[in-house]
Motif scaffolding. Structure first.
Motif, PDB file in Angstrom:
ATOM      1  N   ASN A 210       6.637   0.707   0.349  1.00 39.98           N
ATOM      2  CA  ASN A 210       5.842   0.332   1.578  1.00 39.98           C
ATOM      3  C   ASN A 210       4.514   0.682   0.508  1.00 39.98           C
ATOM      4  N   LYS A 211       4.067   0.670  -0.055  1.00 44.21           N
ATOM      5  CA  LYS A 211       3.060   1.230  -0.524  1.00 44.21           C
ATOM      6  C   LYS A 211       2.360  -0.318  -1.531  1.00 44.21           C
ATOM      7  N   GLN A 212       1.316  -0.887  -0.659  1.00 43.72           N
ATOM      8  CA  GLN A 212       0.723  -2.434  -1.547  1.00 43.72           C
ATOM      9  C   GLN A 212      -0.083  -1.845  -2.685  1.00 43.72           C
ATOM     10  N   ASN A 213       0.020  -2.868  -3.267  1.00 42.53           N
ATOM     11  CA  ASN A 213      -0.115  -3.274  -4.806  1.00 42.53           C
ATOM     12  C   ASN A 213       0.883  -1.954  -5.545  1.00 42.53           C
ATOM     13  N   MET A 214       2.226  -2.031  -5.403  1.00 39.11           N
ATOM     14  CA  MET A 214       2.869  -1.064  -6.154  1.00 39.11           C
ATOM     15  C   MET A 214       3.509  -2.007  -7.283  1.00 39.11           C
ATOM     16  N   THR A 215       3.842  -1.220  -7.978  1.00 39.76           N
ATOM     17  CA  THR A 215       4.607  -2.177  -9.582  1.00 39.76           C
ATOM     18  C   THR A 215       5.501  -1.162  -9.713  1.00 39.76           C
ATOM     19  N   ILE A 216       6.777  -1.827  -9.592  1.00 40.01           N
ATOM     20  CA  ILE A 216       8.003  -1.009 -10.184  1.00 40.01           C
ATOM     21  C   ILE A 216       8.413  -1.531 -11.253  1.00 40.01           C
TER      22      ILE A 216
END
Length: 465
Positions: A210-216
């Motif tokens: 639920n975090k914008q522009n997050m990368t995993i």
């Protein structure tokens, strides 16, 4: 696993204050490690600073202590100090560091960097001091274990800075300095735009991102890092993307294979927002690999989808309602489900690009889709049609695909699907017809397709292979 985020350099500290100090060395061509202030957190070093007494050549070294051995885990280029006083350098190749690593230097020439003598003197053969030295003539490089010869209680004007990494690992075996043990805990702790790197392991989670522009992203790739989908309400998933711009890369994502109520979805990834990047993953034994009922501008590339299963007649490697999506370079094989289902009965999906996918055992279905490009795909041994255009699918381009051995038709177009262009496809060995168009009179353009059987009979331009 570990995650990193952009931070002020002060958040990643290692070494000492860079100030003028009393002394400078008279030795040359030697290496030292300063153990006064180890690097405080896991991270990526990208800058280092020293206080120069003379304009000489020095090189940053980063050491890791394992038992009694100091190993070089990173180094800069050999640089020329360009001013008396503070000199700050950017690392051409950033250095990955762990909490507890130490800073050090190699001196090509004498007298470069300022230091204070804290207590005692130089202790030959004794390694109890805070700064340990090699004898002249030693310049150890990356991966080498260093055997220091002497020590002294000193403080050098040397510091490093960079980007924090918080390491998270399920069992803390691969990443022993880990701070977290679950992916969801990391996502919850971080902010928009942060990056999470996952250590190799098997994680049983249903992660809501639920975090914008997050990368995993995994460190070691999909063959070593697995996410097992788990139950969440009536659904079972590994990732649910609820903000835009999220990247998922380098995992095996598996066993989204059950629902727990009539509204449940069994999907490895549930895609609820736009601009996602999903690449270099392996999807295995899922009802849906990727599922969305409204998502645009996503890039789904270079993934493998295999051993998909139907649940109550539902499932697909990718089921996507939305526009301007790219689905390319994927391998979709040995699934009981369809490969791609684009669109649905109620929403027009348009301007999607489906290209260079290799599909074995299933096909592509377009439902109420407009102006999509389906080009240069290999579709082999589909259990149904190779490509089906359904309902009011219009102005789509189906071009240069190879469709072999479909159990129904190679390309099939229903009565309401008009103004489509079907061009330069090779269609052969279909158990139904190679080409079927149910519009009447013919309302689609069939151009230079190589096939043997069709309805109407005019659809195949070339009939020899």
């Amino acid at each position: 696993m570990f995650f990193s985020r952009p931070v002020f350099a002060a958040d990643l500290t290692g070494g000492n204050a860079v100030i003028d100090r009393v002394y400078n060395d008279s030795w040359s061509n030697f290496t030292l490690v300063d153990t006064n202030n180890p690097i405080a957190v896991n991270g990526i070093l990208n800058t280092w600073s020293i206080w120069a007494k003379n304009l000489t050549k020095v090189q940053l070294k980063i050491f890791r202590l394992t038992g009694v051995d100091y190993t070089v885990v990173g180094e800069s280029e050999l640089v020329v100090l360009n001013a008396i006083g503070i000199n700050t350098f950017n690392l051409t190749n950033p250095i990955s560091v762990n909490k507890g690593d130490f800073v050090g230097l190699y001196f090509q020439d004498a007298g470069g960097v300022a230091f204070d003598l804290d207590s005692g003197g130089f202790s030959s053969g004794n390694l109890d001091g805070t700064v340990k030295f090699t004898n002249p003539g030693k310049n150890p490089h990356l991966g080498e274990v260093v055997h220091f010869d002497d020590s002294s209680n000193r403080t050098y004007s040397l510091s490093v800075g960079g980007t924090i990494k918080y390491i998270v690992d399920k069992d803390k075996i691969e990443c022993p300095t880990a701070d977290y043990t679950s992916i969801q805990a990391v996502v919850t702790a971080l902010s928009d735009g942060d990056t999470i790197y996952v250590c190799k392991d098997s994680y049983n989670e249903s992660v809501v991102v639920n975090k914008q522009n997050m990368t995993i992203v995994s460190i070691d790739g999909a063959n070593f890092t697995t996410i097992e989908a788990t139950k969440s309400g009536s659904s079972k998933f590994a990732f649910k993307l609820t903000k835009s711009g999220i990247t998922i890369k380098g995992f095996t994502i598996k066993n989204a294979d059950r629902i727990f109520g009539p509204s449940g979805i069994a999907s490895a990834i549930i895609l609820n927002k736009d601009n996602a990047i999903i690449n270099n993953n392996i999807f295995e034994h899922n009802s849906y690999g990727i599922y969305s009922i409204g998502s645009n501008n996503n890039k789904i590339t270079n993934n493998i989808f295999k051993n998909g299963i139907e649940i109550e007649g539902n499932g697909a490697a990718i089921s996507l309602v939305g526009s301007a999506n790219e689905i390319s370079g994927n391998q979709i094989q040995d699934n009981d489900t369809e490969a791609l289902i684009i669109g649905n009965n109620s929403t027009i999906s348009k301007n999607n690009k489906i290209t260079t996918n290799a599909i074995v055992g299933s096909g592509i279905i377009l439902i109420r889709t407009n102006s999509n490009n389906i080009t240069s795909n290999l579709i082999k041994n589909s259990k149904s049609n190779g490509i089906l255009l359904s309902l009011t699918s219009k102005q789509n381009t189906i071009k240069t695909n190879s469709i072999l051995g479909a159990k129904k038709d190679g390309i099939s177009i229903e009565t309401q699907a008009t103004n489509n262009t079907i061009q330069n496809n090779m269609i052969k060995d279909s158990l139904g017809l190679d080409a079927r168009d149910l519009t009447s009179p013919l309302k689609n353009a069939w151009i230079l397709n190589m096939c043997l059987t069709s309805y109407p009979t005019s659809l195949c331009k070339f009939s020899s292979f």
